[in-house]
Design a protein around this motif. Structure first.
Motif, PDB file in Angstrom:
ATOM      1  N   LEU A 233       0.955  -1.202  -0.004  1.00 49.21           N
ATOM      2  CA  LEU A 233       0.044   0.035  -0.068  1.00 49.21           C
ATOM      3  C   LEU A 233       0.951   1.245  -0.002  1.00 49.21           C
ATOM      4  CD1 LEU A 233      -2.415  -0.815   2.818  1.00 49.21           C
ATOM      5  CD2 LEU A 233      -2.651  -1.658   0.480  1.00 49.21           C
ATOM      6  N   GLY A 234       0.701   2.183  -0.908  1.00 49.98           N
ATOM      7  CA  GLY A 234       1.334   3.367  -1.029  1.00 49.98           C
ATOM      8  C   GLY A 234       0.478   4.544  -1.185  1.00 49.98           C
ATOM      9  N   GLY A 235       1.124   5.746  -1.031  1.00 46.20           N
ATOM     10  CA  GLY A 235       2.699   5.924  -0.990  1.00 46.20           C
ATOM     11  C   GLY A 235       2.946   7.356  -0.812  1.00 46.20           C
ATOM     12  N   THR A 236       4.102   7.603  -0.998  1.00 40.74           N
ATOM     13  CA  THR A 236       4.563   9.195  -0.932  1.00 40.74           C
ATOM     14  C   THR A 236       5.484   9.390  -1.990  1.00 40.74           C
ATOM     15  OG1 THR A 236       6.508   8.801   0.399  1.00 40.74           O
ATOM     16  CG2 THR A 236       4.440   9.057   1.614  1.00 40.74           C
ATOM     17  N   ARG A 237       5.655  10.800  -2.497  1.00 42.69           N
ATOM     18  CA  ARG A 237       6.499  11.231  -3.316  1.00 42.69           C
ATOM     19  C   ARG A 237       7.260  12.304  -2.522  1.00 42.69           C
ATOM     20  NH1 ARG A 237       4.281  11.364  -8.840  1.00 42.69           N
ATOM     21  NH2 ARG A 237       4.023   9.080  -8.885  1.00 42.69           N
ATOM     22  N   GLN A 238       8.218  12.304  -1.794  1.00 44.69           N
ATOM     23  CA  GLN A 238       8.800  13.605  -1.099  1.00 44.69           C
ATOM     24  C   GLN A 238      10.183  13.805  -1.663  1.00 44.69           C
ATOM     25  OE1 GLN A 238       7.730  10.856   2.200  1.00 44.69           O
ATOM     26  NE2 GLN A 238       7.667  12.788   3.421  1.00 44.69           N
ATOM     27  N   LYS A 239      10.231  14.994  -2.435  1.00 42.87           N
ATOM     28  CA  LYS A 239      11.537  15.328  -3.016  1.00 42.87           C
ATOM     29  C   LYS A 239      12.491  15.898  -1.896  1.00 42.87           C
ATOM     30  CE  LYS A 239       9.615  16.325  -7.731  1.00 42.87           C
ATOM     31  NZ  LYS A 239       9.510  17.127  -8.753  1.00 42.87           N
ATOM     32  N   GLY A 240      13.676  15.580  -2.235  1.00 42.78           N
ATOM     33  CA  GLY A 240      14.880  15.957  -1.600  1.00 42.78           C
ATOM     34  C   GLY A 240      14.851  15.498  -0.099  1.00 42.78           C
ATOM     35  N   ALA A 248       5.006   7.482  11.490  1.00 44.48           N
ATOM     36  CA  ALA A 248       3.726   6.845  11.607  1.00 44.48           C
ATOM     37  C   ALA A 248       2.435   7.835  11.400  1.00 44.48           C
ATOM     38  CB  ALA A 248       3.664   7.001  13.376  1.00 44.48           C
ATOM     39  N   GLU A 249       2.473   9.254  11.069  1.00 43.33           N
ATOM     40  CA  GLU A 249       1.413   9.813  10.475  1.00 43.33           C
ATOM     41  C   GLU A 249       1.223   9.558   9.046  1.00 43.33           C
ATOM     42  OE1 GLU A 249      -0.910  12.001  11.815  1.00 43.33           O
ATOM     43  OE2 GLU A 249      -0.384  10.960  13.783  1.00 43.33           O
ATOM     44  N   ILE A 250       2.319   9.482   8.456  1.00 44.35           N
ATOM     45  CA  ILE A 250       2.078   9.337   6.956  1.00 44.35           C
ATOM     46  C   ILE A 250       1.603   7.774   6.566  1.00 44.35           C
ATOM     47  CG2 ILE A 250       3.538   8.473   4.980  1.00 44.35           C
ATOM     48  CD1 ILE A 250       5.553  11.024   5.615  1.00 44.35           C
ATOM     49  N   SER A 251       1.984   6.857   7.577  1.00 47.42           N
ATOM     50  CA  SER A 251       1.491   5.536   7.414  1.00 47.42           C
ATOM     51  C   SER A 251       0.025   5.341   7.552  1.00 47.42           C
ATOM     52  CB  SER A 251       2.141   4.444   8.461  1.00 47.42           C
ATOM     53  OG  SER A 251       3.429   4.339   8.161  1.00 47.42           O
ATOM     54  N   LYS A 252      -0.696   6.380   8.628  1.00 43.67           N
ATOM     55  CA  LYS A 252      -2.183   6.332   8.824  1.00 43.67           C
ATOM     56  C   LYS A 252      -2.608   6.857   7.621  1.00 43.67           C
ATOM     57  CE  LYS A 252      -2.200   7.681  13.547  1.00 43.67           C
ATOM     58  NZ  LYS A 252      -2.326   8.870  14.356  1.00 43.67           N
ATOM     59  N   ILE A 254      -1.711   6.992   4.297  1.00 45.93           N
ATOM     60  CA  ILE A 254      -1.618   5.831   3.425  1.00 45.93           C
ATOM     61  C   ILE A 254      -2.858   4.821   3.620  1.00 45.93           C
ATOM     62  CG2 ILE A 254      -0.345   3.764   2.563  1.00 45.93           C
ATOM     63  CD1 ILE A 254       2.136   5.439   2.921  1.00 45.93           C
ATOM     64  N   LEU A 255      -2.933   4.200   4.878  1.00 48.90           N
ATOM     65  CA  LEU A 255      -3.797   3.238   5.059  1.00 48.90           C
ATOM     66  C   LEU A 255      -5.282   3.888   4.812  1.00 48.90           C
ATOM     67  CD1 LEU A 255      -3.990   0.306   6.015  1.00 48.90           C
ATOM     68  CD2 LEU A 255      -4.206   0.979   8.158  1.00 48.90           C
ATOM     69  N   SER A 256      -5.746   5.121   5.242  1.00 50.07           N
ATOM     70  CA  SER A 256      -6.683   5.582   5.066  1.00 50.07           C
ATOM     71  C   SER A 256      -7.151   5.859   3.655  1.00 50.07           C
ATOM     72  CB  SER A 256      -7.042   7.154   6.327  1.00 50.07           C
ATOM     73  OG  SER A 256      -7.158   8.053   5.235  1.00 50.07           O
ATOM     74  N   CYS A 258      -6.053   4.300   1.240  1.00 47.57           N
ATOM     75  CA  CYS A 258      -6.222   3.054   0.462  1.00 47.57           C
ATOM     76  C   CYS A 258      -7.476   2.410   0.870  1.00 47.57           C
ATOM     77  CB  CYS A 258      -4.957   2.099   0.752  1.00 47.57           C
ATOM     78  SG  CYS A 258      -3.404   2.774  -0.104  1.00 47.57           S
ATOM     79  N   CYS A 259      -7.889   2.306   2.129  1.00 47.33           N
ATOM     80  CA  CYS A 259      -9.314   1.877   2.472  1.00 47.33           C
ATOM     81  C   CYS A 259     -10.384   2.615   1.941  1.00 47.33           C
ATOM     82  CB  CYS A 259      -9.329   1.942   4.008  1.00 47.33           C
ATOM     83  SG  CYS A 259      -8.389   0.819   5.016  1.00 47.33           S
ATOM     84  N   ALA A 260      -9.983   4.039   1.527  1.00 46.69           N
ATOM     85  CA  ALA A 260     -11.110   4.606   0.788  1.00 46.69           C
ATOM     86  C   ALA A 260     -11.333   3.918  -0.702  1.00 46.69           C
ATOM     87  CB  ALA A 260     -10.805   6.272   0.511  1.00 46.69           C
ATOM     88  N   LEU A 261     -10.218   3.592  -1.246  1.00 45.06           N
ATOM     89  CA  LEU A 261     -10.596   3.097  -2.447  1.00 45.06           C
ATOM     90  C   LEU A 261     -10.997   1.438  -2.583  1.00 45.06           C
ATOM     91  CD1 LEU A 261      -7.145   4.062  -4.555  1.00 45.06           C
ATOM     92  CD2 LEU A 261      -9.633   4.844  -4.577  1.00 45.06           C
ATOM     93  N   GLU A 262     -10.563   0.855  -1.426  1.00 47.20           N
ATOM     94  CA  GLU A 262     -10.700  -0.587  -1.148  1.00 47.20           C
ATOM     95  C   GLU A 262     -10.935  -0.767   0.264  1.00 47.20           C
ATOM     96  OE1 GLU A 262     -11.985  -4.051  -1.530  1.00 47.20           O
ATOM     97  OE2 GLU A 262     -10.834  -3.592  -3.440  1.00 47.20           O
ATOM     98  N   PRO A 263     -12.173  -0.700   0.657  1.00 50.28           N
ATOM     99  CA  PRO A 263     -12.733  -0.970   2.073  1.00 50.28           C
ATOM    100  C   PRO A 263     -12.335  -2.167   2.903  1.00 50.28           C
ATOM    101  CG  PRO A 263     -14.620   0.287   0.823  1.00 50.28           C
ATOM    102  CD  PRO A 263     -13.541  -0.280  -0.117  1.00 50.28           C
ATOM    103  N   SER A 264     -12.271  -3.058   1.961  1.00 47.62           N
ATOM    104  CA  SER A 264     -11.996  -4.428   2.698  1.00 47.62           C
ATOM    105  C   SER A 264     -10.537  -4.494   3.303  1.00 47.62           C
ATOM    106  CB  SER A 264     -12.005  -5.417   1.553  1.00 47.62           C
ATOM    107  OG  SER A 264     -10.793  -5.631   0.763  1.00 47.62           O
ATOM    108  N   LEU A 265      -9.741  -3.458   3.046  1.00 43.47           N
ATOM    109  CA  LEU A 265      -8.484  -3.193   3.483  1.00 43.47           C
ATOM    110  C   LEU A 265      -8.547  -2.931   5.134  1.00 43.47           C
ATOM    111  CD1 LEU A 265      -6.243  -1.644   0.792  1.00 43.47           C
ATOM    112  CD2 LEU A 265      -5.951  -4.003   1.580  1.00 43.47           C
ATOM    113  N   HIS A 266      -9.688  -2.523   5.555  1.00 45.76           N
ATOM    114  CA  HIS A 266      -9.934  -2.246   6.910  1.00 45.76           C
ATOM    115  C   HIS A 266      -9.389  -3.672   7.897  1.00 45.76           C
ATOM    116  CE1 HIS A 266     -11.287   1.776   7.317  1.00 45.76           C
ATOM    117  NE2 HIS A 266     -12.043   1.631   6.330  1.00 45.76           N
TER     118      HIS A 266
END
Length: 341
Positions: A233-240, A248-252, A254-256, A258-266
């Motif tokens: 599950l992704g992702g980020t694109r942080q230049k430099g 941990a905030e970024i992970s939260k 990403i998960l939210s 991805c769950c919006a696109l595929e709710p079963s990922l809850h």
């Protein structure tokens, strides 16, 4: 000149695939891959490995298409062989979806992947926030399996692997005739290339074996890629950004997303965070350079700077790098014209 001694610096997907291509294309040579880090500690190990290529603004589209097609054909042959599981290569079908109609409805790679078509209105009902989509089957190549598989092939053809930190390409002058620089971000130091910079990518690897189709938002910032043993599950694109610690905030986030696109990922479990730094520049650097120090000469082939397209383009660019190495080897074997005096 007998055996041409070749060193490849870097042991990610570029270094190893280039070394394998050299072993096939360059006669009478010895190959040593030298790196401080090997799998599972490379950027290629974190990469999702989906064959959906980016666009490099500084590279002609026909060239990008050639690299992608050669890579797709190479991996498709592996996917259709008994080696597929060992090499970590599989076919995956799914959707790339857009919140507004993209300027390019049919990308340059549409006739390389399999079964590319516009999504139907019924399919788009799954994604109410999106108005347009593309459905196709592509390949996924998983670094943690593919890199050891390449290493095995390299050793099988007589190649050597050496763990060592290189501070300067001239260190290799005594022991090698040609150096191939596949050091990615290391090229800032080794090649003095200030055009290369990191683009930080953070992903989650989760257990969700019921997810069988990939889903990728056209922005490239949210994606769900099912693989052999987990779902990325992704992702980020942080230049430099050079930070390799997960946030941990970024992970939260990403998960939210991805769950919006595929709710079963809850229901996903065993969530692991991974971070990689993509070696990015305006275009892939793929060229010969003759380094000179006084009377000393060191032929170098540079092969790096693929950004997020490393795995999608690697075999095509590795074949080209190997052809450049072959030209260098031929030049070394051609005696200099004698003076007529």
């Amino acid at each position: 000149m007998g055996t041409v001694r070749i060193a490849t610096v870097g042991a990610g997907v570029m270094g190893l695939s280039t070394a394998v291509c050299i072993s096939k294309l360059v006669p009478r040579c010895s190959i040593t891959v030298i790196s401080e880090q090997f799998t599972p500690e490379t950027t290629s190990d974190v990469a999702a490995g989906m064959l959906i290529p980016p666009v490099y603004p500084d590279t002609p589209i026909h060239k990008q298409k050639q690299w992608f097609k050669e890579t797709f054909d190479h991996l498709f042959a592996i996917a259709n062989s008994a080696e597929a599981e060992d090499a970590g290569v599989l076919l995956v079908s799914g959707w790339q979806i857009f919140r507004s109609i993209p300027t390019e409805e049919v990308p340059f790679w549409a006739d390389v992947v399999l079964g590319f078509r516009k999504m139907t209105e019924d399919e788009l009902k799954k994604f109410p926030q999106h108005v347009f989509g593309q459905a196709f089957t592509t390949l996924k190549c998983e670094g943690p399996a593919y890199l050891p598989w390449l290493e095995k092939r390299l050793k099988g053809s007589g190649g050597l692997i050496l763990t060592r930190r290189i501070e300067d390409l001239w260190e290799l002058h005594q022991s090698f005739d040609i150096v191939v620089n596949c050091s990615g971000l290391g090229s800032r130091q080794l090649a003095g290339d200030l055009k290369i910079f990191p683009v930080r990518g953070q992903v989650l690897k989760v257990q969700a074996p019921w997810v069988k189709h990939f889903i990728r938002d056209g922005s490239g910032l949210t994606y769900i890629y099912p693989g052999i043993s987990n779902v990325t599950l992704g992702g980020t694109r942080q230049k430099g950004d050079w930070n390799l610690s997960p946030d941990a905030e970024i992970s939260k986030g990403i998960l939210s997303r991805c769950c919006a696109l595929e709710p079963s990922l809850h229901g996903a479990c065993d969530i692991r965070e991974k971070v990689g730094l993509r070696p990015s520049r305006p275009g892939v650097r793929l060229e010969k350079e003759l380094l000179a120090q006084g009377s000393r000469r060191l032929p170098v082939v540079h092969h790096y700077g693929h950004g997020s397209g490393g795995i999608a383009m690697h075999w095509g660019t590795a074949l080209e790098a190997a052809r450049l190495v072959s030209e260098c080897a031929q030049a070394l074997r051609t005696p200099a014209p004698k003076s007529k005096l």
